[in-house]
Enzyme design. Structure first.
Site, PDB file in Angstrom:
ATOM      1  N   LYS A  59      73.521  79.161  49.084  1.00  0.00           N
ATOM      2  CA  LYS A  59      73.131  79.443  47.885  1.00  0.00           C
ATOM      3  C   LYS A  59      72.701  81.111  47.810  1.00  0.00           C
ATOM      4  O   LYS A  59      73.366  81.685  48.515  1.00  0.00           O
ATOM      5  CB  LYS A  59      71.596  78.731  47.354  1.00  0.00           C
ATOM      6  N   HIS A  88      78.663  74.171  40.078  1.00  0.00           N
ATOM      7  CA  HIS A  88      77.408  73.792  40.945  1.00  0.00           C
ATOM      8  C   HIS A  88      76.366  73.770  39.801  1.00  0.00           C
ATOM      9  O   HIS A  88      76.654  74.354  38.777  1.00  0.00           O
ATOM     10  CB  HIS A  88      76.964  74.771  42.023  1.00  0.00           C
ATOM     11  N   GLU A 125      73.552  74.428  39.273  1.00  0.00           N
ATOM     12  CA  GLU A 125      72.500  75.774  39.036  1.00  0.00           C
ATOM     13  C   GLU A 125      73.682  76.627  38.153  1.00  0.00           C
ATOM     14  O   GLU A 125      73.159  77.431  37.368  1.00  0.00           O
ATOM     15  CB  GLU A 125      72.346  76.342  40.132  1.00  0.00           C
ATOM     16  N   ASN A 168      75.982  74.808  51.472  1.00  0.00           N
ATOM     17  CA  ASN A 168      75.976  75.647  50.497  1.00  0.00           C
ATOM     18  C   ASN A 168      74.715  76.610  50.568  1.00  0.00           C
ATOM     19  O   ASN A 168      73.544  76.098  50.572  1.00  0.00           O
ATOM     20  CB  ASN A 168      75.668  74.881  49.113  1.00  0.00           C
ATOM     21  N   GLU A 226      76.595  65.283  42.838  1.00  0.00           N
ATOM     22  CA  GLU A 226      75.216  65.697  43.269  1.00  0.00           C
ATOM     23  C   GLU A 226      74.277  65.475  42.090  1.00  0.00           C
ATOM     24  O   GLU A 226      74.275  66.327  41.134  1.00  0.00           O
ATOM     25  CB  GLU A 226      75.230  67.598  43.342  1.00  0.00           C
ATOM     26  N   SER A 255      69.587  67.011  48.669  1.00  0.00           N
ATOM     27  CA  SER A 255      68.528  66.446  49.784  1.00  0.00           C
ATOM     28  C   SER A 255      69.162  65.728  50.914  1.00  0.00           C
ATOM     29  O   SER A 255      68.609  64.808  51.385  1.00  0.00           O
ATOM     30  CB  SER A 255      67.419  65.853  49.205  1.00  0.00           C
ATOM     31  N   GLY A 266      67.293  69.718  45.974  1.00  0.00           N
ATOM     32  CA  GLY A 266      66.199  70.799  46.550  1.00  0.00           C
ATOM     33  C   GLY A 266      64.887  70.124  46.067  1.00  0.00           C
ATOM     34  O   GLY A 266      63.830  70.686  46.307  1.00  0.00           O
TER      35      GLY A 266
HETATM   36  P1  PGA Z   1      69.936  70.579  48.757  1.00  0.00           P
HETATM   37  O1  PGA Z   1      71.186  71.079  47.786  1.00  0.00           O
HETATM   38  O2  PGA Z   1      70.722  69.988  49.991  1.00  0.00           O
HETATM   39  O3  PGA Z   1      69.158  71.823  48.981  1.00  0.00           O
HETATM   40  O4  PGA Z   1      69.281  69.563  47.816  1.00  0.00           O
HETATM   41  C1  PGA Z   1      72.446  70.730  47.589  1.00  0.00           C
HETATM   42  C2  PGA Z   1      73.129  71.612  46.780  1.00  0.00           C
HETATM   43  O5  PGA Z   1      72.658  72.420  45.688  1.00  0.00           O
HETATM   44  O6  PGA Z   1      74.358  71.650  47.031  1.00  0.00           O
END
Ligand code: PGA
Length: 252
Positions: free
Chosen positions: A11, A96, A98, A9, A168, A214, A174
């Site tokens: 983003k 997601h 976000e 992803n 997640e 992460s 992140g």
């Molecule tokens: P990350 O993000 O691996 O940077 O923690 C995962 C995601 O948001 O899908």
């Protein structure tokens, strides 16, 4: 046996055609010929066409990060699933955290998107997971159940079987914090129980459930070898070809 599925992803990064072509081109060389696992790249809308072009002839698939649940209409700024298909996308990330947080996406809206993606012929990757506050209040199972039941509401077992889920935990996205593999495994097992209760055991056994939050080359193996963790949704570490390759090529 569920086939592993590892998705990047990106983003709101690597959104120019040139940046995307560079990254996707490196990945095409490094992991494009793998046949024992699914690899998917999810760039921003503006880089989808370049990414599709860069992975042409490889086994890598391309997905979008969002879509609008209508085929066409007066929805300024939105993108229909059919438009994504026309570019060569085969997957779409839906719900997601976000988007749930910043764009106030609800289970109901996410459910509409999942159904609309399936109807158009796109494979949805539906995200779910608890926040830190919810975890501290011992509400993991309640939240996960609510997201799974809400997101897959009104669907047949045959439809649900085509959805990929991504667990997640929001506090792990992140942040560099990862769920302990055994804790993640327990949530994945619980999700499969929720799916069994909603549909049936056979359906629950075929639905793939990714872990996200992460994931890095050094923790990929311990997570991905858990029996109910069927892949990873990777943010930060998917933006560099070498680190994403290190995750994709984990050996079980
Ligand atoms: P990350 O993000 O691996 O940077 O923690 C995962 C995601 O948001 O899908």
């Amino acid at each position: 046996m569920r086939r592993k599925i590892i998705a990047g992803n990106w983003k709101m990064y690597c959104g120019t055609p040139q940046e995307a072509a560079d990254l996707a081109g490196q990945l095409a060389k490094q992991v494009g010929s793998l046949t024992d696992r699914d690899v998917i790249l999810c760039p921003p809308f503006t880089a989808l066409a370049a990414t599709v072009q860069a992975v042409k002839g490889t086994n890598i698939a391309v997905g979008a990060q969002n879509m609008y649940p209508e085929s066409k209409g007066a929805f300024t700024g939105e993108i229909a699933p059919e438009f994504l298909l026309s570019l060569g996308c085969t997957y779409v990330i839906i719900g997601h955290s976000e988007r749930r947080t910043y764009f106030k996406e609800t289970n109901e809206f996410i459910n509409k998107k999942v159904k609309c993606a399936l109807a158009a012929g796109l494979n949805p990757i539906m995200c779910l997971g608890e926040t830190l506050e919810e975890r501290q209040a011992n509400k993991i199972n309640d939240v996960v159940k609510d997201h799974v039941q809400g997101g897959l509401a009104g669907m047949s077992a045959a439809e649900a079987a085509k959805v990929v889920l991504a667990y997640e935990p929001v506090w792990a996205i992140g942040t560099g914090l990862t769920a302990e593999p055994k804790d993640a495994e327990a949530v994945h097992q619980f999700i499969r129980q929720v799916l069994t209760d909603m549909f049936d055991k056979a359906t629950a056994e075929v639905i793939r459930i990714q872990y996200g939050g992460s994931v890095k080359p050094d923790n990929a193996k311990t997570l991905l070898t858990m029996p109910n963790i069927d892949g990873a949704l990777v943010g930060g570490a998917s933006l560099k070809a070498d680190s994403f390759t290190g995750i994709i090529k984990y050996e079980g």
